[in-house]
Design a protein around this motif. Sequence first.
Motif, mmCIF file in Angstrom:
data_model
loop_
_atom_site.group_PDB
_atom_site.id
_atom_site.type_symbol
_atom_site.label_atom_id
_atom_site.label_comp_id
_atom_site.label_asym_id
_atom_site.label_seq_id
_atom_site.Cartn_x
_atom_site.Cartn_y
_atom_site.Cartn_z
ATOM 1 N N ALA A 17 0.834 -1.206 0.000
ATOM 2 C CA ALA A 17 0.000 0.000 0.000
ATOM 3 C C ALA A 17 0.864 1.249 0.000
ATOM 4 O O ALA A 17 1.995 1.242 0.500
ATOM 5 N N SER A 18 0.306 2.310 -0.541
ATOM 6 C CA SER A 18 1.037 3.576 -0.601
ATOM 7 C C SER A 18 1.027 4.300 0.748
ATOM 8 O O SER A 18 0.014 4.329 1.447
ATOM 9 N N ASP A 19 2.161 4.860 1.105
ATOM 10 C CA ASP A 19 2.275 5.736 2.280
ATOM 11 C C ASP A 19 2.848 7.065 1.790
ATOM 12 O O ASP A 19 4.027 7.130 1.422
ATOM 13 N N ALA A 24 6.983 4.404 5.237
ATOM 14 C CA ALA A 24 6.684 2.970 5.164
ATOM 15 C C ALA A 24 6.041 2.670 3.812
ATOM 16 O O ALA A 24 6.144 3.455 2.871
ATOM 17 N N GLY A 25 5.390 1.496 3.743
ATOM 18 C CA GLY A 25 4.608 1.163 2.557
ATOM 19 C C GLY A 25 5.434 0.956 1.309
ATOM 20 O O GLY A 25 6.647 0.723 1.357
ATOM 21 N N THR A 48 -3.147 4.728 1.452
ATOM 22 C CA THR A 48 -3.382 5.251 2.799
ATOM 23 C C THR A 48 -3.187 6.763 2.783
ATOM 24 O O THR A 48 -2.473 7.294 1.931
ATOM 25 N N GLN A 50 -1.677 9.312 5.383
ATOM 26 C CA GLN A 50 -0.955 9.350 6.656
ATOM 27 C C GLN A 50 0.249 10.277 6.558
ATOM 28 O O GLN A 50 0.678 10.655 5.463
ATOM 29 N N VAL A 113 1.781 -7.098 8.053
ATOM 30 C CA VAL A 113 1.592 -5.823 8.752
ATOM 31 C C VAL A 113 0.174 -5.793 9.333
ATOM 32 O O VAL A 113 -0.798 -5.728 8.589
ATOM 33 N N ARG A 118 2.921 2.790 15.067
ATOM 34 C CA ARG A 118 2.316 3.643 16.094
ATOM 35 C C ARG A 118 1.024 3.053 16.616
ATOM 36 O O ARG A 118 0.318 3.666 17.396
ATOM 37 N N LEU A 122 -4.003 -1.779 10.553
ATOM 38 C CA LEU A 122 -3.874 -1.830 9.095
ATOM 39 C C LEU A 122 -4.452 -3.123 8.520
ATOM 40 O O LEU A 122 -4.561 -3.253 7.307
ATOM 41 N N HIS A 215 9.474 5.157 11.531
ATOM 42 C CA HIS A 215 8.322 4.817 10.702
ATOM 43 C C HIS A 215 8.823 4.069 9.474
ATOM 44 O O HIS A 215 9.480 4.666 8.619
ATOM 45 N N GLY A 216 8.570 2.749 9.421
ATOM 46 C CA GLY A 216 8.957 1.987 8.232
ATOM 47 C C GLY A 216 10.163 1.087 8.422
ATOM 48 O O GLY A 216 10.731 0.608 7.443
ATOM 49 N N CYS A 219 9.184 -2.462 7.072
ATOM 50 C CA CYS A 219 9.148 -2.516 5.600
ATOM 51 C C CYS A 219 10.564 -2.557 5.051
ATOM 52 O O CYS A 219 10.860 -3.268 4.089
HETATM 53 O O1 PXL Z 1 5.466 -0.402 8.418
HETATM 54 C C1 PXL Z 1 4.366 -1.121 8.023
HETATM 55 C C2 PXL Z 1 3.478 -0.402 7.037
HETATM 56 C C3 PXL Z 1 3.319 -0.940 5.779
HETATM 57 N N1 PXL Z 1 2.549 -0.373 4.830
HETATM 58 C C4 PXL Z 1 1.914 0.773 5.087
HETATM 59 C C5 PXL Z 1 2.044 1.392 6.324
HETATM 60 C C6 PXL Z 1 2.849 0.779 7.338
HETATM 61 C C7 PXL Z 1 3.016 1.424 8.641
HETATM 62 O O2 PXL Z 1 2.536 2.491 8.916
HETATM 63 O O3 PXL Z 1 1.421 2.545 6.565
HETATM 64 C C8 PXL Z 1 1.085 1.383 4.014
#
Ligand code: PXL
Length: 285
Positions: A17-19, A24-25, A48, A50, A113, A118, A122, A215-216, A219
């Motif tokens: 998924a996109s972050d 992350a992501g 997402t 975020q 995941v 935090r 998910l 954060h991440g 991943c």
């Molecule tokens: O870190 C795991 C993760 C994976 N993928 C997405 C995330 C996160 C953690 O926030 O947002 C999209």
Amino acid sequence: MTHTQAPCPPLVLVFAASDPSSGAGIQADLLTLASLGCHPLTALTAVTVQDTVGVQSVQALAAETVEQQARTILEDMPVAAFKIGVLGSVENVLAVAEIVSDYPDIPLILDPVLASGRGDDLSGEEIISAMREMLLPQTTLITPNAPEARRLAENDEDDSEPAIDVCAQRLIEMGAQYVLITGTHENTPQVINTLYGPDGVIRRDQWERLPGSYHGSGCTLASAITGCIAGGASIEDAVRDAQDYTWQTLKNGFRAGMGQFIPDRFFWARNDDDDTPDDKADEPK
Ligand code: PXL
């Protein structure tokens, strides 16, 4: 004019998924895999919203869209490894499980995941059940942190909290070939990560616990392992080298926003002043 063809880097197909913060992501996976010399391919599963402070929403894409992205790429290119992160819906778990079942020889690294670092949810209970049933039996290596391992290995008959080694054994009985349980969330002075195989513990590595909150990191580790495997490393060597790489990304992490630190997957490419022309001028001739 002659046309020269550069060798093809290892190709890794990521389902994730996109972050938008790129902490992350799928963005984290792209940065990590590129940094390690792979060419990342993507099947986006969800979007997402975020930042470095928290997740505001998760919107899964249609399973058909996920499937079309992956099948199109798989028909065009020889993929060396799969990496799975957030899938976003039960339908996406089923679609991805079916796609990877057509490629049993491609190593599959599953980062299950369940929540962000935090604590934002998910993956709901139904997604977790679908992953247990449909993906675990096809997984080469699963990389849960200790709370994820406990949740995945939960067993109705035994409601006392199982030891982490027992969780790993259960995940192997459920079909994963190898299990790497990370200890970031455990209350230990050092972070202890343990790799298990069919005969038990293969390696246990201890890392200095860094003071920041990142954060991440998960991943980064799972992608780095996938990149090393795509490059031809054994599981054990990939797990060792990827931990070392990830620890350096955390050590060089930066605070881009108001929340958690972001691992620097390109720490090695930053200008450390060693190569500036001025320094060169001072070098002995
Ligand atoms: O870190 C795991 C993760 C994976 N993928 C997405 C995330 C996160 C953690 O926030 O947002 C999209």
